[in-house]
Design a protein around this motif. Structure first.
Motif, PDB file in Angstrom:
ATOM      1  N   GLY A 142      34.247  39.940  53.755  1.00 13.53           N
ATOM      2  CA  GLY A 142      33.439  41.066  53.295  1.00 13.53           C
ATOM      3  C   GLY A 142      33.319  41.163  51.791  1.00 13.53           C
ATOM      4  O   GLY A 142      32.747  42.141  51.288  1.00 13.53           O
ATOM      5  N   THR A 143      33.829  40.198  51.059  1.00 16.31           N
ATOM      6  CA  THR A 143      33.766  40.322  49.596  1.00 16.31           C
ATOM      7  C   THR A 143      32.345  40.096  49.091  1.00 16.31           C
ATOM      8  O   THR A 143      31.956  40.668  48.070  1.00 16.31           O
ATOM      9  CB  THR A 143      34.751  39.346  48.921  1.00 16.31           C
ATOM     10  OG1 THR A 143      34.524  38.025  49.430  1.00 16.31           O
ATOM     11  CG2 THR A 143      36.188  39.740  49.222  1.00 16.31           C
ATOM     12  N   GLY A 144      31.601  39.263  49.790  1.00 17.93           N
ATOM     13  CA  GLY A 144      30.193  39.096  49.411  1.00 17.93           C
ATOM     14  C   GLY A 144      29.407  40.375  49.681  1.00 17.93           C
ATOM     15  O   GLY A 144      28.571  40.795  48.865  1.00 17.93           O
ATOM     16  N   ASP A 145      29.693  41.010  50.803  1.00 15.55           N
ATOM     17  CA  ASP A 145      29.015  42.264  51.129  1.00 15.55           C
ATOM     18  C   ASP A 145      29.362  43.348  50.117  1.00 15.55           C
ATOM     19  O   ASP A 145      28.529  44.195  49.788  1.00 15.55           O
ATOM     20  CB  ASP A 145      29.411  42.724  52.538  1.00 15.55           C
ATOM     21  CG  ASP A 145      29.199  41.616  53.561  1.00 15.55           C
ATOM     22  OD1 ASP A 145      28.226  40.839  53.424  1.00 15.55           O
ATOM     23  OD2 ASP A 145      30.014  41.503  54.497  1.00 15.55           O
ATOM     24  N   ALA A 146      30.591  43.308  49.638  1.00 13.69           N
ATOM     25  CA  ALA A 146      30.996  44.280  48.619  1.00 13.69           C
ATOM     26  C   ALA A 146      30.177  44.084  47.343  1.00 13.69           C
ATOM     27  O   ALA A 146      29.817  45.058  46.673  1.00 13.69           O
ATOM     28  CB  ALA A 146      32.490  44.137  48.328  1.00 13.69           C
ATOM     29  N   TYR A 147      29.889  42.834  47.051  1.00 12.78           N
ATOM     30  CA  TYR A 147      29.033  42.578  45.881  1.00 12.78           C
ATOM     31  C   TYR A 147      27.653  43.193  46.097  1.00 12.78           C
ATOM     32  O   TYR A 147      27.120  43.892  45.223  1.00 12.78           O
ATOM     33  CB  TYR A 147      28.908  41.077  45.606  1.00 12.78           C
ATOM     34  CG  TYR A 147      27.832  40.794  44.598  1.00 12.78           C
ATOM     35  CD1 TYR A 147      27.971  41.204  43.269  1.00 12.78           C
ATOM     36  CD2 TYR A 147      26.627  40.189  44.973  1.00 12.78           C
ATOM     37  CE1 TYR A 147      26.961  41.003  42.343  1.00 12.78           C
ATOM     38  CE2 TYR A 147      25.608  39.982  44.050  1.00 12.78           C
ATOM     39  CZ  TYR A 147      25.785  40.401  42.728  1.00 12.78           C
ATOM     40  OH  TYR A 147      24.782  40.222  41.813  1.00 12.78           O
ATOM     41  N   VAL A 148      27.068  42.916  47.243  1.00 12.41           N
ATOM     42  CA  VAL A 148      25.736  43.429  47.533  1.00 12.41           C
ATOM     43  C   VAL A 148      25.711  44.951  47.415  1.00 12.41           C
ATOM     44  O   VAL A 148      24.817  45.539  46.796  1.00 12.41           O
ATOM     45  CB  VAL A 148      25.285  42.976  48.939  1.00 12.41           C
ATOM     46  CG1 VAL A 148      23.985  43.677  49.338  1.00 12.41           C
ATOM     47  CG2 VAL A 148      25.117  41.464  48.981  1.00 12.41           C
ATOM     48  N   ALA A 149      26.717  45.583  48.018  1.00 12.72           N
ATOM     49  CA  ALA A 149      26.757  47.046  47.981  1.00 12.72           C
ATOM     50  C   ALA A 149      26.875  47.549  46.550  1.00 12.72           C
ATOM     51  O   ALA A 149      26.190  48.499  46.151  1.00 12.72           O
ATOM     52  CB  ALA A 149      27.924  47.555  48.834  1.00 12.72           C
ATOM     53  N   GLY A 150      27.754  46.904  45.795  1.00 14.16           N
ATOM     54  CA  GLY A 150      27.927  47.326  44.404  1.00 14.16           C
ATOM     55  C   GLY A 150      26.634  47.150  43.613  1.00 14.16           C
ATOM     56  O   GLY A 150      26.248  48.012  42.797  1.00 14.16           O
TER      57      GLY A 150
END
Lengths: 339, 339, 339, 339, 339, 339
Positions: free
Chosen positions: C276-284
């Motif tokens: 989920g670290t890539g998704d965290a980037y997208v969200a940020g």
């Protein structure tokens, strides 16, 4: 030789397991701790006689907190339990919630300690004379006078009794601004407490903020503090570089009025539990001062190594042994399996 | 191709979770392990047929220990169970307690293995002939002869049977001085066991201590050992640098009488579980010698990579797969998520 | 301001505790996640209104999955539940099993998501008009069209509705070759989905593979993509160096057609949970684009810092707060204890 | 008033959680216990001063065992720690493994206590005079003389010292035939130990088996025992009906030479932990004899109620409070929530 | 149809696992609960729209408490968060510690809820008009006015708003004497709150104690209460026989001014969690009154069955489904496995 | 004597701990089970040679499932592993989710077994001849033919091979209507499978439903079944009265064409785990038929006692020993502690 008295609040610490955030967990791990009690446990683990003085509510959790100290060797006979005439417990057990960080995510604490049975302590709750008679050391910190007038008064009585009985006194003058809610400022309270101290743990900026004592170096500031409070024989402090929540560097120094002794720097990685590492230093240093008083270099190394090892131990209290600390004092940080 | 027999004690390992000290925990995590059985499990996980020979008390825990080996693919048909004429179990299950360290705090082991069902083994408990017939390898270590005269005798019978049947024998000549309590010195016992070995794992200082064989380098000492014990075709050893309990560096080498093959050095951080990492090397090496016997360089790399990976796996036994090990042999230590 | 709609499958994730291998554990830790829902949770935690659209089987586990999203602040009113005329649940809950690696041992995932209630979704299951009316952002990824024709169709309808309503659309064009089992190739499906996008997350090699769009640098490839799909205003990507499963380095960049803005590089050690670290980037990044749209540098830094922090948080979803992310954006990665 | 001395082995108890069988679990729950120490803990919980005398190996687990007793209020100052001249621990910590049954499946224990540091105790390890001076009660059981000649000798010295100092002595003459492995029969050893007792816990069949003292009823057999050992003032016993592993019925009786006092019968369902319930009775009875010596009926009711409550508490030791026991003595077994 | 508003404090509940006593455990299981919020969760689980109004400190634990309600379907939009101008949280999260008993050992609760963010609530914190507009039911209990003047005032405003808007109001007039610490007696406060109620839950002894309303039977006392407070259409109560902490019997009754409807008696064994079982009754009854208002017999059966099932569910809130409750209403208590 | 072959699907079972509902837990306990494999494990625990035939996906979880069987003594050499030409696993591992009820709350199962590697089995996957040669028993159930045509075909081949080789065959003709999704009705498939059976487990209503065989009593229906399928020598069934999810009563009967032998009725309270209790009966009965074939009364008692004991053991498989079962057969259900 080696009976130490400590005084202060003990809290139940509740933390989500591993690196879980508060919002994720459905269990909380229990530990108990408090800066002064942490010192007592550590000294007991090092083989000295340590007794902690505090006040708990007279209910199962208060009794459990005392049992926690006792299990690790601390004498709990001087603990007082608050109860109402109805037999119900009086006051609450102070709590804090700890979420453990990692890497660039900081650990965080939510305190919930207001109005504890300890904060409600009154001067006449503690009869210091029998407690301190025959003691070799008395230790307090700046947390206690920050909690309530009663706690501050009670502490002052303890320090004065220690002074009268010739018991050396150490004070960790830590200042937490979000405590001190009862209407007094630390500058009004701390000087009288520092009055009778033999050893003070603090930074030069604290010396300035609390006592208006200044100096451009630790040595100079320490010397100034000793002039202001002539009973002080030692000032000491630790220095921590926080690379991340999982990686710190730590060293310590002590000044005896003439020389500054500095420990080597410990590179600490990974950090298992950072809480209580300052208290571990204090305990290690007191152990050194009581056990090999002539060797300040060894004492500061012992304290720093004790603190470094505490970072690897879950909970607030240092459970490192003399052997483990001395191995690290000798420079062996290899962590080689012992069979 | 690929049936390996191992012989030795299996212990129940009990450890506080995470980095808890013994004095903190109220549960203990169970694993089972023993240096020789660890080799068997590892080889079974790599897809070879491995059978372990040992002796357990005939009770639920002894049966559970056997089940543990079986679950990971080890053939347990040769295991013996000690029982009294009354039907009660005879002997106990050896135990050890492991506390896991971190950083500069070392892990520590408290052994509690005296008088186990295995230590009580007698020569006639094991009929080696059917066990070793058709085997491709037999492995033993210096732990077994240290436990009791019976264990030493039984092992000697095994080695001699292997020799007679032409089964290659490897010996990890580890020496633990706090074992050897039954009245014999390793110098009296080990030479006869080493007699029929094809492969010996040990350091040159061990060669000197146990056999009086000396050499200024590993190569020279190895050559001297081969002169003393002419059946030996390989000597091998690992080299570990312990930066901390959480960070080690590891490499391995093997000498075949003419050339020393050295693996690359693995930087291992963090260490999840250091126990059994030497056994993982042995298993990886045996796997290599059986699977690609012509390529010693690849074999020693395979063993070293197997050992490096074991450091990341909880418990005594290596559960790394051939694919994982080969990835690391190829130099890919990136640990990239596999989907 | 700040209502975001995401669409995609949510799976139950099951993982052995700590660093246990699948073969060792007898419990599995539960989390829920899915690349698009992870973005929704993260945005909800940052204080925006996020609603996730998906389809679950109408049984206790499907309801629990929805409860998981709701607990972390996601609006679940648009979730559909599959049931048969008999009242029984229709379709299954997608699952994945995650084993967490360490050091040179990679984490591994076993997917078990075929034929989920989400994969069975049909265009008429979702009425996009009311969902997207008033929305400020719509986010999708390349996982959804890979699952089934129904999912792809449903997504296309969503994107087209968003376009019609003027809602900006972001697409993470991740391509997983072991999905795409229903008979279509991504090259047939992805272009139409990319058609109406405002922001695309992907690498230049993906641009080439999926759309035949090439460029020798990210900037050139991005420019080419924007020519091909003129609605695209931003292309963005992250760059990860995997030192080991426990140690990564991560940075991000965004290109707006004229300038590439690059975040600083985060050194991440230890890694608690990489999922989920890539998704965290997208969200940020979406948070940044919605909250301080004029400052792309700050947005990409915010996204990268959000992603870095996610590595320290168990589970698929990022529970970092705005304050924590901003601390790291400011360069403070010291992880100092917050009281 | 109220200082009690107990003497005997303390073991680490290890049990699979819940109703797991040994073969299923991968974690073991830790408790510590031993029949005499259980009595000490129970008395400490009831507010009396209790000190336990035993011998542990001088290692972390031995120290942890002592900490366990201390945590529950037992004075551990008389505990001895076995160590070798090398500084290594001498002897082992006795263990037992407990699997908890339910319904018609019995709980089972695997003992592993041979050759413990306690079994290796020697008469001169304990200086009874200072320990027993000022004591109000001394308690022993038939387990201790069954372990080794040294333990039997040491116990005899304790009983004789107690007699000399006028300290009342209670003996629970439990006979376990699978102990007594050191070459003596209980009939050779037990009479001398029973000689100086004030109170004996046992059944008439035990009186017959151990001392050849017979009687057709408990009363008659008790009277015969008192004739044989004139110091005995009380004989007592419990009666248990085992409906299932989850459901027992329990009552107790005490005979003072003239009258038999019988407690009411407690219907106990469910049983949480049956271990130590006999010791809980002994502790409750001793509490009664010391606190309200004139009221034997109340004492036997107190003991029986204490025992009944112990069945609901995990572990070997009774953590019931005086208030809880008295509630049950009054006949209130409703278990109504207390706020 | 079916929007219910509840108002009251929500506490974090902390309990040792299984049947451990407080002094034994080193981990505490987390649940959240509060009598009114329990009703809201239960109603949400039954498929109605339920919103809970409360006040939390604005920190991670307060947010987690809200997430807990949301996860189980409760609308949390009306929750207020206390914070200081500094951004720090204001007030604390109320807590209670629960130790679970078994058999004749009672469960016990240690409350630690003084000075919570909820207790600090002020009338202007809640704007009742928009909250209650369109609502179908409003529920309160006697806990809220016992906590503080602010809570009592705020509740009164809510009831009066509900009355003005024609929203039916239910009051569980539970009286806990160890609350009510802020200087008022319930007799001063409760009548005004009861004024506008449609349904009152309480016993005839409570009617007498709080309002001076008497009657020799529940029916007579209920009729008298209805005379005193003419808005009341229903009085209801449960009857519990506590055989032991593990075995209760429960039934309920409701009186509508003319007829008393009585549920069948449920024999409940074993009890998994007794907390919140009264609230489960209230929720079940409200569900019945809203869903099949013409059938009081069915409503009281539904409530009683809901309460019976709650005893088998860990935590404070009832997670039983309509189907499960109706199965029990139909008399099927066989607990047969559902596949 | 005593080699038994079983055939069927093995699933991973996932259940929230204790009595938690699915919506509450964040961890799931793992067990493995399947009706036929449960029989194999039980027989292996009773000391017979049991081999289970099944098909798993060739990934870590499939291997773990096999390891689970092996650990409990089952021969897993005939297990097949599905893999694709790419080396990836083929098919999935069947799963089921179990929530454990208590009292009047039923346990519930959510199956997730569609399209498993086992359901994809083809006739040529299993070469029955070598597997069944030398076997003493073959066991199947009505679950297998319900899963897929391939499974039904494969089973039929197994039964026919057994018949040819003279291996007795038992069939548990359980009928689950929500299986049978592949287009065939049980009435089309089951008769051919029942053709070669020696023993059939089922009720007279099943005989009627599946084969159109009727009889007014179990005896008559059994006799009719034996006429229809002349190879059948025994029909057997269990009878369960479900007082609650925590309390059942169970007995069994077997009819040999002339006499019905009935076991005594077991009162089972509490129920720890009801799953697999029918399989435990079958295993116990087969054990009896193989071990003391002349004594049907003893065999049915053995089976019923085995089943009763299984209710106290967590997981799907019966881990009761011969000794434990025989104790219960003798009528001793006291559950007295065994030391």
């Amino acid at each position: 030789m080696g009976k130490i008295i400590t005084f202060g609040e003990v809290m139940l610490r509740l933390s989500p397991p591993g690196f879980d955030r508060f919002s994720q967990s459905n269990v909380l791990t229990m530990h108990f701790g408090g800066t002064e009690a942490n010192v007592a446990v550590s000294l007991a683990q090092l083989g000295l006689d340590a007794a902690h003085v505090t006040r708990f509510p007279d209910h199962a959790l208060g009794r459990t907190a005392a049992g926690y100290l006792r299990r690790y060797g601390v004498d709990t006979q001087y603990i007082r339990y608050g109860s109402l005439p109805t037999g119900q417990a009086e006051g609450r057990l102070g709590l804090y919630f700890l979420e453990t960080g990692a890497g660039s995510r900081a650990s965080q604490i939510i305190y919930d300690r207001a109005d504890s049975a300890f904060a409600r302590i009154q001067t006449n709750d503690i009869d210091w004379e029998p407690i301190l008679t025959g003691a070799d050391w008395f230790h307090w910190t700046g947390i206690t006078p920050a909690l309530s007038q009663g706690a501050a008064d009670c502490l002052l009585a303890g320090i004065q009794t220690a002074n009268r009985l010739g018991v050396p006194v150490s004070g960790d003058i830590v200042y937490r601004s979000n405590l001190w809610q009862y209407g007094r400022r630390p500058q009004e309270i701390m000087p009288a407490l520092t009055e009778g101290c033999t050893l003070v743990l603090g930074s030069k900026s604290l010396f300035s903020e609390l006592y208006g004592v200044v100096g451009s170096t630790f040595q100079e500031a320490g010397r100034a503090l000793m002039r202001r409070f002539p009973t002080i024989r030692y000032v000491t402090d630790t220095k921590r570089t926080s690379v991340s929540a999982s990686h710190n560097q730590l060293s310590a120094k002590i000044f005896n009025g003439s020389t500054v002794y500095r420990s080597r720097m410990h590179d600490i990685q990974p950090i298992v539990d950072r809480i209580g590492t300052g208290d571990a230093y204090v305990a290690g240093l007191i152990y050194g001062l009581l056990t090999f008083p002539a060797d300040l270099q060894r004492a500061v190394e012992f304290g720093a190594a004790a603190s470094a090892l505490k970072h690897t131990i879950p909970g607030d209290v240092n459970l490192a042994t003399v052997t483990e600390i001395e191995t690290l004092v000798r420079g062996d940080s290899s962590g080689k399996l012992r069979r």
